[in-house]
Scaffold this active site. Structure first.
Site, PDB file in Angstrom:
ATOM      1  N   GLU A 103      -4.765   3.947   3.392  1.00  9.81           N
ATOM      2  CA  GLU A 103      -3.866   3.004   2.721  1.00  9.81           C
ATOM      3  C   GLU A 103      -4.431   2.653   1.350  1.00  9.81           C
ATOM      4  O   GLU A 103      -5.545   2.140   1.249  1.00  9.81           O
ATOM      5  CB  GLU A 103      -3.741   1.720   3.541  1.00  9.81           C
ATOM      6  CG  GLU A 103      -3.153   1.916   4.925  1.00  9.81           C
ATOM      7  CD  GLU A 103      -3.017   0.595   5.668  1.00  9.81           C
ATOM      8  OE1 GLU A 103      -1.879   0.160   5.873  1.00  9.81           O
ATOM      9  OE2 GLU A 103      -4.058   0.009   6.024  1.00  9.81           O
TER      10      GLU A 103
ATOM     11  N   THR B 120       0.835  -1.194   0.000  1.00 11.47           N
ATOM     12  CA  THR B 120       0.000   0.000   0.000  1.00 11.47           C
ATOM     13  C   THR B 120       0.871   1.245   0.000  1.00 11.47           C
ATOM     14  O   THR B 120       1.963   1.256   0.548  1.00 11.47           O
ATOM     15  CB  THR B 120      -0.929   0.056   1.234  1.00 11.47           C
ATOM     16  OG1 THR B 120      -0.136   0.025   2.431  1.00 11.47           O
ATOM     17  CG2 THR B 120      -1.905  -1.097   1.231  1.00 11.47           C
TER      18      THR B 120
ATOM     19  N   ASN C  39       0.548   4.996   1.355  1.00 12.87           N
ATOM     20  CA  ASN C  39      -0.305   5.640   2.350  1.00 12.87           C
ATOM     21  C   ASN C  39      -0.257   7.158   2.239  1.00 12.87           C
ATOM     22  O   ASN C  39       0.772   7.727   1.897  1.00 12.87           O
ATOM     23  CB  ASN C  39       0.132   5.222   3.760  1.00 12.87           C
ATOM     24  CG  ASN C  39       0.105   3.708   3.949  1.00 12.87           C
ATOM     25  OD1 ASN C  39      -0.442   2.980   3.113  1.00 12.87           O
ATOM     26  ND2 ASN C  39       0.686   3.238   5.025  1.00 12.87           N
TER      27      ASN C  39
HETATM   28  N1  RBF Z   1      -7.503  -3.763   8.427  1.00 11.00           N
HETATM   29  C1  RBF Z   1      -8.454  -4.179   9.292  1.00 11.00           C
HETATM   30  O1  RBF Z   1      -8.213  -4.325  10.456  1.00 11.00           O
HETATM   31  N2  RBF Z   1      -9.736  -4.437   8.846  1.00 11.00           N
HETATM   32  C2  RBF Z   1     -10.087  -4.323   7.554  1.00 11.00           C
HETATM   33  O2  RBF Z   1     -11.253  -4.544   7.229  1.00 11.00           O
HETATM   34  C3  RBF Z   1      -9.098  -3.933   6.608  1.00 11.00           C
HETATM   35  N3  RBF Z   1      -9.387  -3.841   5.288  1.00 11.00           N
HETATM   36  C4  RBF Z   1      -8.410  -3.476   4.421  1.00 11.00           C
HETATM   37  C5  RBF Z   1      -8.713  -3.435   3.058  1.00 11.00           C
HETATM   38  C6  RBF Z   1      -7.733  -3.089   2.127  1.00 11.00           C
HETATM   39  C7  RBF Z   1      -8.106  -3.051   0.678  1.00 11.00           C
HETATM   40  C8  RBF Z   1      -6.429  -2.772   2.564  1.00 11.00           C
HETATM   41  C9  RBF Z   1      -5.375  -2.386   1.592  1.00 11.00           C
HETATM   42  C10 RBF Z   1      -6.144  -2.821   3.922  1.00 11.00           C
HETATM   43  C11 RBF Z   1      -7.104  -3.173   4.859  1.00 11.00           C
HETATM   44  N4  RBF Z   1      -6.831  -3.230   6.212  1.00 11.00           N
HETATM   45  C12 RBF Z   1      -7.790  -3.638   7.105  1.00 11.00           C
HETATM   46  C13 RBF Z   1      -5.559  -2.719   6.719  1.00 11.00           C
HETATM   47  C14 RBF Z   1      -4.522  -3.734   6.895  1.00 11.00           C
HETATM   48  O3  RBF Z   1      -4.627  -4.156   8.220  1.00 11.00           O
HETATM   49  C15 RBF Z   1      -3.201  -3.052   6.647  1.00 11.00           C
HETATM   50  O4  RBF Z   1      -3.095  -2.721   5.289  1.00 11.00           O
HETATM   51  C16 RBF Z   1      -2.046  -3.920   7.026  1.00 11.00           C
HETATM   52  O5  RBF Z   1      -2.070  -4.095   8.376  1.00 11.00           O
HETATM   53  C17 RBF Z   1      -0.759  -3.246   6.624  1.00 11.00           C
HETATM   54  O6  RBF Z   1      -0.624  -2.014   7.211  1.00 11.00           O
HETATM   55 MG    MG Z   2       1.821   0.112   3.440  1.00 12.58          MG
END
Ligand code: RBF
Ligand code: MG
Length: 425
Positions: free
Chosen positions: A356, A291, A293
């Protein structure tokens, strides 16, 4: 499977001659199936592994293939009157509506939709013989074309392509318990439904009848009709709200769900620009979902009032001199705006909001810290969720990516690739 005893049961499935069904056919069939199932299983205590979707649907198709005429002729006036109530449960359906009939069978619901003025119906089933009957009874428009007509689609709703939508209502009549994965089916239906549209989950014969049938055919009907609490848990992270529920033991089971108007957020398109900042070192690149950010503070005005969760749209990074042309182009993206509750014991997430953006492109460079990024977010996929852990989160992100791709290929969202905001320096 031998066709004859199953035929008797399948006929009972819709006609509900309860006394005969409960006292003669079902208990015998039920005992036989249970006995053979536990005999074949090394440990009767272990639930059998769920079959693949393909295998599950093949079982459905095999069971129902010889039942076309029984089902068709078994719609008694009583059942038909209940089906009229089912079709009538969705407010505002009429000549301009496009309706999805999941598990259409022989099309029992279709005359009731048509009598409400609906002309544009997609009848979906996993059993080709059923759809041939729908085609025979209701004719059909050409396979291609925009004329309102009854059309058919063979397969699982979880695999229905986005271009078949959008719909104003989706009916799951007398099929919900038979689905391979009800949650996945609802989720996919959501993405084919317009904001403000409805989903109906119904069974004309009600809970008690369904439970009897399920007990005698556990492989064919793996799921109960959800009670209110279970249904609310099932849709907790889906863009659906429960509007109305009729769930008495006997008679019509009906849950009316609504896709919120905010599904495509009223603030969209949401245009964000900023310099790419380091993330939280959670290793999203290692997860295969890198990602880029944005710092949330400078974007406060644009982000205010937005629900935390996943959005889709287009993004462009300025990769700097010497980068391949493709790296400077506009690409599809999914964006999580939220607090990542999955990584927090309390499930509330970190205090600071993160923005992100996962861009669906393989860049030559590893990092773009400090480089400018522009984003146009168009639709809201789902709220942010506390998942059981990384594997579940990752599986969900891949589903988000798939849904985003399909949405962004649609005529509705593809033109935003050329949005002037993205072209700015
Ligand atoms: N983190 C969550 O705790 N719950 C989510 O529903 C969630 N959905 C995400 C959806 C996408 C498309 C992306 C890119 C990230 C999402 N994340 C979510 C964040 C994820 O925890 C985070 O990108 C990683 O921890 C890396 O930082
Ligand atoms: Mg990242």
């Amino acid at each position: 499977m031998s066709a004859r005893p199953l035929g008797v049961i399948a006929k009972a499935w819709l006609t509900a001659p309860r006394a005969a069904y409960f006292t003669s056919n079902a208990p015998q069939g039920s005992r036989c199936l249970r006995a053979s199932a536990s005999a074949a299983s090394p440990s009767a205590a272990d639930p059998p592994a769920a079959p693949s979707r393909e295998r599950h649907n093949a079982t459905q198709a095999e069971f129902f293939a010889p039942q076309v005429h029984e089902l068709q002729s078994s719609i008694t006036p009583d059942v038909d009157a209940v089906l009229a109530q089912v079709a009538g449960a969705v407010p505002g359906l009429g000549p301009a509506s496009r309706v999805l009939d999941v598990g259409a069978g022989t099309g029992a619901l279709i005359p009731h939709l048509q009598s409400r003025g609906v002309r544009d119906i997609l009848a979906l089933d996993v059993c080709p013989e059923m759809l041939e009957e729908v085609h025979r009874r209701f004719g059909s428009g050409s396979t291609l074309g925009n004329d309102p007509a009854v059309r058919t689609w063979l397969g699982d709703v979880a695999e229905l392509p986005a271009y078949q939508g959008p719909f104003d209502a989706a009916f799951f009549n007398a099929v919900f318990g038979n689905l391979h994965d009800p949650r996945e089916a609802l989720l996919r239906a959501c993405f084919l439904l317009r904001p403000g549209s409805h989903v109906v989950i119904s069974h004309p014969l009600g809970r008690a009848w369904h439970e009897q049938f399920r007990a005698s055919h556990p492989a064919l009907v793996p799921h109960a009709l959800p009670r209110q609490e279970a249904l609310e848990a099932l849709i907790a992270d889906l863009p659906l709200t429960l509007v109305e529920m009729r769930d008495e033991e006997e008679g019509l089971y009906l849950a009316l769900l609504r896709v919120p108007d905010g599904y495509s957020h009223p603030a969209a398109p949401i245009r964000l620009a900023g310099a790419i900042v380091p993330g939280f070192g959670r290793g999203s690149r290692q997860l295969g979902v890198p990602t880029a950010n944005l710092a949330p503070a400078p974007l406060e005005a644009q982000l205010r009032g937005l629900p935390a969760g996943v959005y889709f749209g287009w993004a462009r990074v300025d990769p700097g001199a010497g980068a391949p042309d493709a790296d400077a182009a506009v690409h599809k993206m999914v964006m999580n705006v939220g607090r990542r509750p999955t990584f927090d014991a309390q499930g509330v997430g970190v205090a600071e909001l993160s923005v992100e953006v996962h861009i669906m492109h393989s860049y030559a460079a590893e990092e773009f810290y400090g480089r400018p990024m522009r984003v146009v977010a168009l639709g809201f996929i789902r709220p942010e969720v506390k998942f059981s852990g990384l594997p579940e989160l990752l599986a969900r992100i891949h589903a988000d990516i798939g849904l985003a791709r399909a949405q962004l290929d649609s005529d509705l969202w593809a033109p935003f690739r050329d949005d002037a905001f993205l072209a700015q320096a």
